[in-house]
Design a protein around this motif. Structure first.
Motif, PDB file in Angstrom:
ATOM      1  N   PRO A   3       9.934   1.530   1.515  1.00 15.04           N
ATOM      2  CA  PRO A   3       9.806   1.887   0.099  1.00 15.04           C
ATOM      3  C   PRO A   3       9.693   3.394  -0.113  1.00 15.04           C
ATOM      4  O   PRO A   3      10.236   3.926  -1.084  1.00 15.04           O
ATOM      5  N   LEU A   4       9.020   4.076   0.801  1.00 15.54           N
ATOM      6  CA  LEU A   4       8.863   5.530   0.657  1.00 15.54           C
ATOM      7  C   LEU A   4      10.184   6.253   0.855  1.00 15.54           C
ATOM      8  O   LEU A   4      10.523   7.180   0.098  1.00 15.54           O
ATOM      9  N   THR A   5      10.956   5.846   1.844  1.00 12.46           N
ATOM     10  CA  THR A   5      12.234   6.509   2.109  1.00 12.46           C
ATOM     11  C   THR A   5      13.215   6.271   0.980  1.00 12.46           C
ATOM     12  O   THR A   5      13.878   7.201   0.500  1.00 12.46           O
ATOM     13  N   GLY A  27       0.820  -1.214   0.000  1.00 10.49           N
ATOM     14  CA  GLY A  27       0.000   0.000   0.000  1.00 10.49           C
ATOM     15  C   GLY A  27       0.842   1.247   0.000  1.00 10.49           C
ATOM     16  O   GLY A  27       0.547   2.218  -0.725  1.00 10.49           O
ATOM     17  N   ALA A  28       1.923   1.261   0.799  1.00 10.93           N
ATOM     18  CA  ALA A  28       2.806   2.426   0.834  1.00 10.93           C
ATOM     19  C   ALA A  28       3.474   2.640  -0.515  1.00 10.93           C
ATOM     20  O   ALA A  28       3.618   3.779  -0.980  1.00 10.93           O
ATOM     21  N   GLY A  29       3.892   1.538  -1.152  1.00 10.31           N
ATOM     22  CA  GLY A  29       4.511   1.665  -2.465  1.00 10.31           C
ATOM     23  C   GLY A  29       3.569   2.258  -3.494  1.00 10.31           C
ATOM     24  O   GLY A  29       3.961   3.105  -4.303  1.00 10.31           O
ATOM     25  N   PRO A  43       2.601  12.879  -2.077  1.00 12.80           N
ATOM     26  CA  PRO A  43       3.938  13.266  -1.583  1.00 12.80           C
ATOM     27  C   PRO A  43       4.443  12.296  -0.517  1.00 12.80           C
ATOM     28  O   PRO A  43       3.777  12.047   0.485  1.00 12.80           O
ATOM     29  N   LYS A  44       5.615  11.780  -0.743  1.00 16.17           N
ATOM     30  CA  LYS A  44       6.153  10.740   0.140  1.00 16.17           C
ATOM     31  C   LYS A  44       6.453  11.262   1.539  1.00 16.17           C
ATOM     32  O   LYS A  44       6.305  10.528   2.530  1.00 16.17           O
ATOM     33  N   LYS A  45       6.878  12.509   1.648  1.00 17.66           N
ATOM     34  CA  LYS A  45       7.243  13.015   2.982  1.00 17.66           C
ATOM     35  C   LYS A  45       6.018  13.101   3.887  1.00 17.66           C
ATOM     36  O   LYS A  45       6.111  12.839   5.099  1.00 17.66           O
TER      37      LYS A  45
END
Length: 412
Positions: free
Chosen positions: A330-332, A276-278, A285-287
């Motif tokens: 994955p977000l970082t 889900g995060a990917g 926005p990832k941050k």
């Protein structure tokens, strides 16, 4: 927001060029992540058998996480320059040696050398940093976040598989035999490494990868430092829970199988959380997604501690925290590739991950230290909650624009 185009060539690479690497890389992550996630189950057994304090075992695992971060930075740079095959082979061999040494360690120093030093460096060469960096150079930018999510989800599935298996082996075969069997399974990484390879240099780079250029760009950027310290909190929270949650539940009078099942359930639900995060990272926005994850972690942990402790409350907590468990990874990593490019993704991802592992060191060690000093984990829980709120604030000022785009805007 514009994102860099694929670094692999003028056109987008064919799916066949990275699907094989994704498949074998995921298999490696299942084994590497699954094996290390079970160490918390060995804590009560080994400390009782060897007459060690919990701090002795916790310090060894803390050093493991620190060496994972240090080793991951150097091995990530090695993979950037020479490809991932050699790195994975080295990591796989060290992992096997470390597990065998852990099985026969009779002193705290022996445990620190095997479980701490050897396995720590080994994980740095077989875990997310190497696999995701390899994928980052092959997968088109528009699919990178999802590919990272799939990789992290596979590691979480390994955690789900290994925890019940490790619990059964410890109960029926003994902790020493369980560690030997872990070594046999981990040996499969050496064979799977040939499916990842990644030794072919990225076109246009060849041997001209200048690591100093990547370091200079990153260290001169405030956003890189903020991401580093945000990831520090992730490591502190995750490793404290992974190592000390089974012991915490045991102290509260719950059967040992509840702690093992809790960590396994966390891994299962993190398959959903990572995927889900990917997917969300490709749209939002990832941050801000990262800030939301850290706030949610603190809230979930706080509610778990306030609620009456039952088997059902443990299951609900495990499911909720599992959705947030490694969803930051994955977000970082995608944010690192988005801002500073993928040319040095192994090196820069490894350095950011070193921040994660500094936090992991403190999460593992302080949990045992506080327990030995105060007889409970109360102060450690408070620290975990407070740092989650700190991480949410740290991500807010990060500038997610690619570095080249920012330079053009600044010059204009």
């Amino acid at each position: 927001m514009s994102v860099p185009s694929s670094p692999v060539g003028a056109g987008a690479p064919a799916a066949s060029s990275y699907l094989k690497v994704l498949l074998f890389g995921c298999a490696i992550l299942v084994i590497s992540t699954g094996a290390r996630s079970s160490f918390g189950l060995f804590l009560p057994e080994m400390t009782q058998a060897r007459g060690w304090s919990r701090e002795t075992f916790s310090l060894a695992i803390a050093i493991q996480n620190l060496m994972w971060g240090i080793g991951g930075s150097f091995l990530g740079a090695m993979a950037d320059k020479y490809g991932s095959l050699r790195t994975l082979l080295l990591g796989g061999v060290l992992y096997v040696l470390g597990l065998l040494g852990m099985a026969w360690a009779e002193t705290g120093l022996g445990l620190t050398f095997s479980a701490g030093l050897l396995i720590g460096v080994a994980i740095g060469g077989t875990s997310f940093g190497i696999i995701l960096a390899t994928l980052g150079k092959l997968v088109p930018a528009e699919k990178r976040s999802l590919a990272f999510g799939i990789g992290v989800a596979s590691g979480s599935f390994g955690q789900f598989l290994f925890l019940p298996l490790a619990g059964w082996m410890i109960a029926d075969l003994g902790w020493q035999t369980a560690l030997v069997l872990h070594a046999v399974i981990v040996g499969g990484i050496v064979l799977l490494a040939f499916g990842v390879r990644g030794d072919a240099p990225v076109p246009g780079q060849g041997a001209e990868v200048r690591l100093a250029d990547g370091l200079r760009d990153a260290f001169g950027d405030r956003s890189f430092h903020l991401l580093f310290w945000g990831y520090f909190v992730c490591g502190l929270q995750i490793v404290f829970l992974q190592l000390h949650l089974p012991a915490y539940l045991l102290d509260k009078g719950m059967p040992g199988k509840v702690g093992a099942a809790a960590i396994a359930l966390i891994g299962l639900f993190n398959v959903i959380g990572s995927l889900g995060a990917g997917m969300l990272g490709q749209r939002y926005p990832k941050k801000w997604l990262l800030s939301g994850i850290y706030i949610a972690r603190s809230v979930v942990i706080g509610l778990f501690l306030l609620a009456p402790l039952t088997t059902w409350s443990v299951w609900l907590f495990s499911a909720a925290i599992g959705l947030l468990w490694l969803s930051t990874v994955p977000l970082t990593n995608a944010l690192v590739g988005q801002v500073w490019g993928v040319k040095y993704l192994g090196l820069l991802g490894g350095i950011v991950f070193f921040g994660h592992q500094i936090g992991s060191f403190l999460g593992a060690w302080l949990g045992g230290r506080f327990f030995d000093q105060f007889g409970n984990y109360d102060l450690a829980w408070a620290l975990v909650i407070g740092f989650g709120l700190f991480a949410a604030l740290v991500h807010a000022p990060i500038d997610p624009r690619p570095l080249g785009e920012r330079r053009v805007a600044s010059a204009a």
